[in-house]
Design a protein around this motif. Structure first.
Motif, mmCIF file in Angstrom:
data_model
loop_
_atom_site.group_PDB
_atom_site.id
_atom_site.type_symbol
_atom_site.label_atom_id
_atom_site.label_comp_id
_atom_site.label_asym_id
_atom_site.label_seq_id
_atom_site.Cartn_x
_atom_site.Cartn_y
_atom_site.Cartn_z
ATOM 1 N N ALA A 1 55.696 70.531 25.842
ATOM 2 C CA ALA A 1 54.483 69.737 25.662
ATOM 3 C C ALA A 1 53.251 70.560 26.023
ATOM 4 O O ALA A 1 53.249 71.307 27.006
ATOM 5 N N ALA A 2 52.187 70.423 25.219
ATOM 6 C CA ALA A 2 50.959 71.171 25.449
ATOM 7 C C ALA A 2 50.033 70.413 26.391
ATOM 8 O O ALA A 2 50.212 69.218 26.657
ATOM 9 N N ASP A 3 49.023 71.125 26.865
ATOM 10 C CA ASP A 3 48.040 70.508 27.752
ATOM 11 C C ASP A 3 47.370 69.327 27.055
ATOM 12 O O ASP A 3 46.905 69.429 25.922
ATOM 13 N N GLY A 4 47.359 68.202 27.726
ATOM 14 C CA GLY A 4 46.752 66.997 27.179
ATOM 15 C C GLY A 4 47.701 66.102 26.420
ATOM 16 O O GLY A 4 47.338 64.964 26.086
ATOM 17 N N ASP A 5 48.903 66.599 26.125
ATOM 18 C CA ASP A 5 49.883 65.758 25.423
ATOM 19 C C ASP A 5 50.336 64.607 26.302
ATOM 20 O O ASP A 5 50.403 64.727 27.540
ATOM 21 N N GLU A 6 50.673 63.501 25.663
ATOM 22 C CA GLU A 6 51.289 62.375 26.371
ATOM 23 C C GLU A 6 52.747 62.261 25.939
ATOM 24 O O GLU A 6 53.034 62.156 24.744
ATOM 25 N N VAL A 7 53.652 62.326 26.887
ATOM 26 C CA VAL A 7 55.078 62.296 26.617
ATOM 27 C C VAL A 7 55.647 60.966 27.106
ATOM 28 O O VAL A 7 55.375 60.540 28.238
ATOM 29 N N SER A 8 56.440 60.316 26.249
ATOM 30 C CA SER A 8 57.062 59.042 26.628
ATOM 31 C C SER A 8 58.355 59.315 27.381
ATOM 32 O O SER A 8 59.297 59.892 26.833
ATOM 33 N N LEU A 9 58.393 58.897 28.626
ATOM 34 C CA LEU A 9 59.573 59.045 29.467
ATOM 35 C C LEU A 9 60.152 57.662 29.764
ATOM 36 O O LEU A 9 59.493 56.641 29.579
ATOM 37 N N ASN A 10 61.380 57.650 30.253
ATOM 38 C CA ASN A 10 62.017 56.400 30.665
ATOM 39 C C ASN A 10 62.623 56.555 32.046
ATOM 40 O O ASN A 10 63.326 57.537 32.316
ATOM 41 N N LEU A 11 62.326 55.606 32.899
ATOM 42 C CA LEU A 11 62.951 55.566 34.220
ATOM 43 C C LEU A 11 64.055 54.526 34.205
ATOM 44 O O LEU A 11 63.862 53.408 33.698
ATOM 45 N N TYR A 12 65.226 54.891 34.729
ATOM 46 C CA TYR A 12 66.352 53.968 34.837
ATOM 47 C C TYR A 12 66.838 53.936 36.279
ATOM 48 O O TYR A 12 66.828 54.960 36.989
ATOM 49 N N ALA A 13 67.275 52.768 36.734
ATOM 50 C CA ALA A 13 67.772 52.610 38.101
ATOM 51 C C ALA A 13 68.785 51.472 38.132
ATOM 52 O O ALA A 13 68.566 50.423 37.524
ATOM 53 N N GLU A 14 69.866 51.682 38.828
ATOM 54 C CA GLU A 14 70.864 50.625 39.004
ATOM 55 C C GLU A 14 70.546 49.817 40.256
ATOM 56 O O GLU A 14 70.068 50.372 41.263
ATOM 57 N N TYR A 15 70.834 48.514 40.188
ATOM 58 C CA TYR A 15 70.466 47.644 41.309
ATOM 59 C C TYR A 15 71.449 46.489 41.451
ATOM 60 O O TYR A 15 72.155 46.129 40.496
ATOM 61 N N GLU A 16 71.511 45.929 42.636
ATOM 62 C CA GLU A 16 72.279 44.717 42.886
ATOM 63 C C GLU A 16 71.433 43.522 42.485
ATOM 64 O O GLU A 16 70.294 43.377 42.923
ATOM 65 N N SER A 17 72.011 42.674 41.623
ATOM 66 C CA SER A 17 71.270 41.539 41.080
ATOM 67 C C SER A 17 71.760 40.228 41.674
ATOM 68 O O SER A 17 72.966 40.041 41.885
ATOM 69 N N SER A 18 70.832 39.336 41.917
ATOM 70 C CA SER A 18 71.196 37.995 42.389
ATOM 71 C C SER A 18 71.557 37.080 41.228
ATOM 72 O O SER A 18 72.039 35.966 41.438
ATOM 73 N N GLU A 19 71.332 37.559 40.001
ATOM 74 C CA GLU A 19 71.580 36.717 38.822
ATOM 75 C C GLU A 19 72.808 37.143 38.037
ATOM 76 O O GLU A 19 73.631 36.322 37.652
ATOM 77 N N TYR A 20 72.967 38.444 37.767
ATOM 78 C CA TYR A 20 74.037 38.919 36.900
ATOM 79 C C TYR A 20 75.288 39.247 37.703
ATOM 80 O O TYR A 20 75.233 39.983 38.692
ATOM 81 N N ASP A 21 76.394 38.703 37.249
ATOM 82 C CA ASP A 21 77.692 38.974 37.858
ATOM 83 C C ASP A 21 78.506 39.784 36.853
ATOM 84 O O ASP A 21 79.137 39.234 35.959
ATOM 85 N N HIS A 22 78.473 41.108 36.992
ATOM 86 C CA HIS A 22 79.095 41.977 35.996
ATOM 87 C C HIS A 22 80.618 42.018 36.161
ATOM 88 O O HIS A 22 81.144 41.805 37.249
#
Length: 634
Positions: A579-600
């Motif tokens: 990526a060049a100076d001034g470019d905007e790059v689309s990134l994605n953050l992912y994280a696993e978590y304990e949920s109070s709603e989903y029972d996998h």
């Protein structure tokens, strides 16, 4: 009184099993059953040992013996493209079962081939509820029922299949072939009653290629308890003999790993008691020499034992992995397909990857690949719009809230190459497939893409909406052959998951950061209400090219409402070095978590996602590199 036995390991029976009574007018009938031989038919391993075990249990029985199968015996297996049904049928002829049932994989070679399968078999194949639409009789080559008389006992055998094992798992147009699929919960009990009232049988055994759940439905529908035993196939469960709603149900897993043995006490023309168990097929059981010879002769004809490549990572062909998530082996298979077809994208269905085994690290033989890709599927390239590609990917998602999802967990049910996307496995969401990129570029919904698939999928198999799509190229090249050729060109392979299909349960707000290669990048998010804790070692930021940077520090404690993530700015800059100076790059953050709603069911935790817009600064080094989450904007 019905009494049940337990699990038996090492090929020996537990004590206390039923024996033929002397002088009391009762007889002990031993019922031996197997199911879903499939890939074991091409290996000189468990199948020849199962043959020996059946002979041992026949000899040990104190009374008459009946041997039956639960279907899916003739496919898929590594020899399918060469021998088709012949290798397993040749071995089963050595066993000499009293009957087997037509399952979905008996149709692997086409509808017309069923008559060839039955002709080559020295035992009957039953299809009680699959009938000729005009005559109501068994369709060509099959039988509606079989009565076995042995040791003064008459046993009626019927064969049943549900829609999941017919229209649900084959490309057969049964109506066009003149076959009607009757409701097995109606036909089964009715035929059992007829056998007992008109044929005076002492016991009725239903060979049910339905899976356990539908076998239990069958037992419940059998109001008069005319079906004494249900021998199950299809879902390959470890299910020792158990009394359910007046019937005894058993399934011996799959791939010749177990033999089901049920001892029925027959007295006064009915079953009065039983004892049953599953016997493990272990390596200390000698192989039947005839069975081994049959298999090895076929293997020698096609060189299945030749080493073709060295794998530095495991090739995971297990069902659990390939149905639920991206795998390294799935990536390898689809990369080979895309390479051969020179396509933009390649997709293969998870059900087409078999054997339920892991190969390597180490030497990989041609037989290993044939085991995992045993169907005679060929390579087909279709043209899809971007919108149609999304529809195709979405067609395979199993949501957590669905019946299958509650039993097996949410599933992506496919492996891909050339495309990256997020999948949301929940009901009621706007998009179950989103953030799609092809060749690193955002998907053009109106653009067209060349997509390589297998012939089963191209014909609408597994519910893929491809049957009416334009075909660019339809080859005669077997999928397994092109993968073997792809591997032969390489000394080593090391496929790994690389973020092609990212599961997402909940969204975080979007974030904007500046990346200049110095210091740290810190983002802060308002967390969804169901987040109880975050697994620090799962938090990472991914680039559109599949590179990722693990978080250095994650802050989210009990009672917190915000999630703080810190990354090394230098590491992040290195991943987007083009990526060049001034470019905007689309990134994605992912994280696993304990949920109070989903029972996998399958996955350990739920998963968060945030879109991160990274502005690149190649000048003015020394800037803070800090960013804060923008307001929600998804």
């Amino acid at each position: 009184m019905l009494r049940a036995g337990g699990i038996v390991l090492g090929g020996s029976l537990v004590s206390g099993s039923a024996t033929a009574a002397g002088g009391d007018g009762s007889t002990t009938l031993t019922l031996l059953s197997y199911n879903d031989i499939q890939t074991a038919a091409a290996e000189d391993k468990k199948f020849p040992r199962l043959v020996t075990l059946i002979e041992q249990r026949r000899a040990a029985a104190d009374g008459p013996v009946v041997v039956v199968g639960g279907g899916d015996e003739v496919g898929p297996h590594a020899l399918s493209p060469i021998s088709q049904w012949r290798a397993p049928v040749d071995v089963l002829n050595k066993v000499g079962p009293d009957a087997d049932v037509i399952g979905n994989h008996e149709f692997d070679y086409g509808f017309d081939a069923i008559s060839n399968v039955t002709e080559d078999s020295e035992f009957p194949w039953l299809a009680t509820n699959l009938v000729d639409s005009e005559t109501g009789e068994a369709f060509d080559g099959t039988e509606s029922e079989r009565i076995v008389e042995r040791g003064g006992v008459k046993v009626g055998l019927i064969g049943l299949a549900d829609e999941g094992a017919t229209t649900g798992k084959t490309n057969i147009d049964f109506e066009a072939e003149g076959v009607t699929i009757e409701d097995f919960t109606e036909t089964g009990p009715a035929e059992a009653k007829r056998l007992k009232e008109e044929e005076d049988v002492d016991a009725v055994v239903a060979l049910a290629h339905t899976g356990i759940d539908d076998a239990e439905n069958l037992a419940e529908a059998d109001a008069d308890d005319d079906i004494d035993v249900v021998v199950v196939g299809d879902d390959e469960q470890f299910y020792p003999p158990e009394a359910v709603d007046g019937s005894i149900i058993s399934e011996a897993r799959a791939r010749a790993a177990y033999l089901s043995e049920i001892e029925l006490t027959i007295e006064g023309g009915e079953v009065t008691a039983f004892d049953g168990q599953l016997i493990e097929v272990t390596d200390d059981i000698e192989k039947d020499p005839t069975a081994s010879s049959i298999i090895n002769d076929y293997r020698a004809d096609v060189g299945l034992d030749e080493v073709i490549v060295e794998a530095e990572t495991p090739l995971d062909a297990t069902f659990g992995s390939n149905y639920h998530r991206e795998t390294g082996y799935g990536n390898l298979i689809t990369d080979a397909m895309r390479d051969r077809a020179e396509a933009d994208v390649a997709i293969t269905n998870a059900g087409g990857i078999r054997s339920d085994s892991v190969y390597g690290p180490g030497e990989i033989t041609g037989g290993d690949i044939f085991n995992t890709l045993p169907f005679p599927n060929t390579l087909v390239t279709v043209e899809l719009t971007g919108e149609e590609l999304v529809e195709t990917l979405a067609s395979q998602i199993v949501t957590l809230e669905s019946g299958t999802g509650q039993d097996l967990g949410e599933e992506i049910s496919q492996q891909t190459s050339g495309v990256r996307f997020e999948w949301v496995p929940h009901e009621g969401v706007d998009e179950q497939i989103r953030d799609v990129r092809v060749g690193g570029e955002p998907l053009d919904p109106d653009g067209t893409y060349d997509v390589a698939v297998n012939s089963f999928m191209a014909n609408g198999g597994s519910g893929y909406p491809l049957e009416d799509k334009p075909v660019i190229e339809a080859t005669d090249e077997l999928l397994v052959t092109l993968v073997v050729d792809y591997l032969r060109e390489r000394d080593t392979v090391a496929p790994e998951p690389e973020g092609r299909a990212q599961r997402v349960d909940r969204d975080l707000p979007d974030a904007s950061v500046t990346v200049d290669g110095n210091g740290k990048v810190v983002t802060q998010f308002d967390a969804p209400d169901d987040v109880q804790s975050v697994a620090d070692d799962t938090v990472a930021v991914w680039t559109p090219d599949g590179e990722h940077v693990d978080a250095e520090h994650v802050a989210f404690g009990e009672g917190d409402e915000t999630l703080v993530v810190r990354l090394d700015d230098g590491d992040l800059a290195d991943t987007i070095e083009d990526a060049a100076d001034g470019d905007e790059v689309s990134l994605n953050l992912y994280a696993e978590y304990e949920s109070s709603e989903y029972d996998h069911v399958y996955f350990e935790r739920s998963r968060l996602n945030a879109d991160v817009a990274a502005t690149v600064r190649r000048r003015g080094r020394g800037a803070s590199g800090r960013g804060r989450a923008a307001p929600p904007g998804r």
